[in-house]
Design a protein around this motif. Sequence first.
Motif, PDB file in Angstrom:
ATOM      1  N   THR A 162       0.832  -1.197   0.000  1.00 15.77           N
ATOM      2  CA  THR A 162       0.000   0.000   0.000  1.00 15.77           C
ATOM      3  C   THR A 162       0.874   1.257   0.000  1.00 15.77           C
ATOM      4  OG1 THR A 162      -0.101   0.075   2.413  1.00 15.77           O
ATOM      5  CG2 THR A 162      -1.821  -1.182   1.278  1.00 15.77           C
ATOM      6  N   LYS A 183      -3.522   4.155   3.165  1.00 22.46           N
ATOM      7  CA  LYS A 183      -3.343   2.775   2.699  1.00 22.46           C
ATOM      8  C   LYS A 183      -4.112   2.588   1.386  1.00 22.46           C
ATOM      9  CE  LYS A 183      -2.449   0.265   7.032  1.00 22.46           C
ATOM     10  NZ  LYS A 183      -2.284   1.391   7.945  1.00 22.46           N
ATOM     11  N   ILE A 184      -3.433   2.800   0.259  1.00 19.69           N
ATOM     12  CA  ILE A 184      -4.054   2.651  -1.056  1.00 19.69           C
ATOM     13  C   ILE A 184      -3.352   1.550  -1.831  1.00 19.69           C
ATOM     14  CG2 ILE A 184      -4.633   3.771  -3.250  1.00 19.69           C
ATOM     15  CD1 ILE A 184      -4.603   6.445  -1.852  1.00 19.69           C
ATOM     16  N   LYS A 185      -4.140   0.691  -2.443  1.00 21.74           N
ATOM     17  CA  LYS A 185      -3.617  -0.339  -3.346  1.00 21.74           C
ATOM     18  C   LYS A 185      -4.675  -0.595  -4.413  1.00 21.74           C
ATOM     19  CE  LYS A 185      -1.719  -5.078  -3.418  1.00 21.74           C
ATOM     20  NZ  LYS A 185      -0.496  -4.756  -4.172  1.00 21.74           N
TER      21      LYS A 185
END
Length: 292
Positions: A162, A183-185
């Motif tokens: 992430t 928290k980016i994915k």
Amino acid sequence: MGFHATLVIMAAGMGSRFGGLKQAEPVGKNGEAIVDYAVYDAVKAGFDKVVFVIKHEIEEDFKTLVGNRIEKMVKVEYAFQEKTDLPGGFVCPETRVKPWGTGQAILSCKNLVNEPFAVINADDYYGKSAFVSLYNELKKQAQGEYCMVGFKLVNTLTENGTVSRGVCLQEDGYLKDVDEVTKIKDCKAFDDEGNVTDEFSPDTLVSMNMWGLTPDIFGYLEEDFKLFLKENINEPKAEFFIPKEIDALIKRGEKKVRVLSSDDRWYGVTYREDKQSVVDAIAEMTAKGMYD
């Protein structure tokens, strides 16, 4: 007197997820780090001074591995970001491990920077066009305005984990809102338990901490850092983020921030597994003649 602009490079993080001094990790054919390419692109665009923000404990290694090489290209100065460097009346708790975030990093430069300046992360590759547009905007900036370079979210992700990004909303060419999402994915946001909390379009504009600022930012940061500490001094992981500070200035009506957008792909070594893709991309750009 000609126009002068400084590039502030935030390099105090030891790279906890990555392990080691990732700011110096070689990605070029002659051992160059990502930051070498950023400085090269910035100097080509017109920037004539670099200020590295580091911690005292990495000073010797950083100068040996990076700084001494950069000094051959441009004037270099050093600012130091320490977790214990707090305004009067505040004492750093023993439970605190890291410094206090990107807002504190920029504040540490207040005695070195007296001209318009750009801010970047040491471990991010931003692309040539971003520095050209940033320099040109700083040069013609309306009095009191800031600016930022935004990237398409899809161009800033890694397959290996992430990432944190400042998700931006713009209106009439100006930044209206920036929300730090940690928290980016795959264009999705996750909470600590791994649940999806939001989904974004691939073209969503995000901040990669590439800002164009003027020295008056230091006064705002000083005051707001004190307010931040009053509320968060005992939160061991709380960070004074520059996007949150910019967002607060916009919301208070004290600043306008012009949005410059880049279609370039971002490259960075957030995780050790990211390194090979960066090495491959740099090699391809070098083969095309973009770098010597």
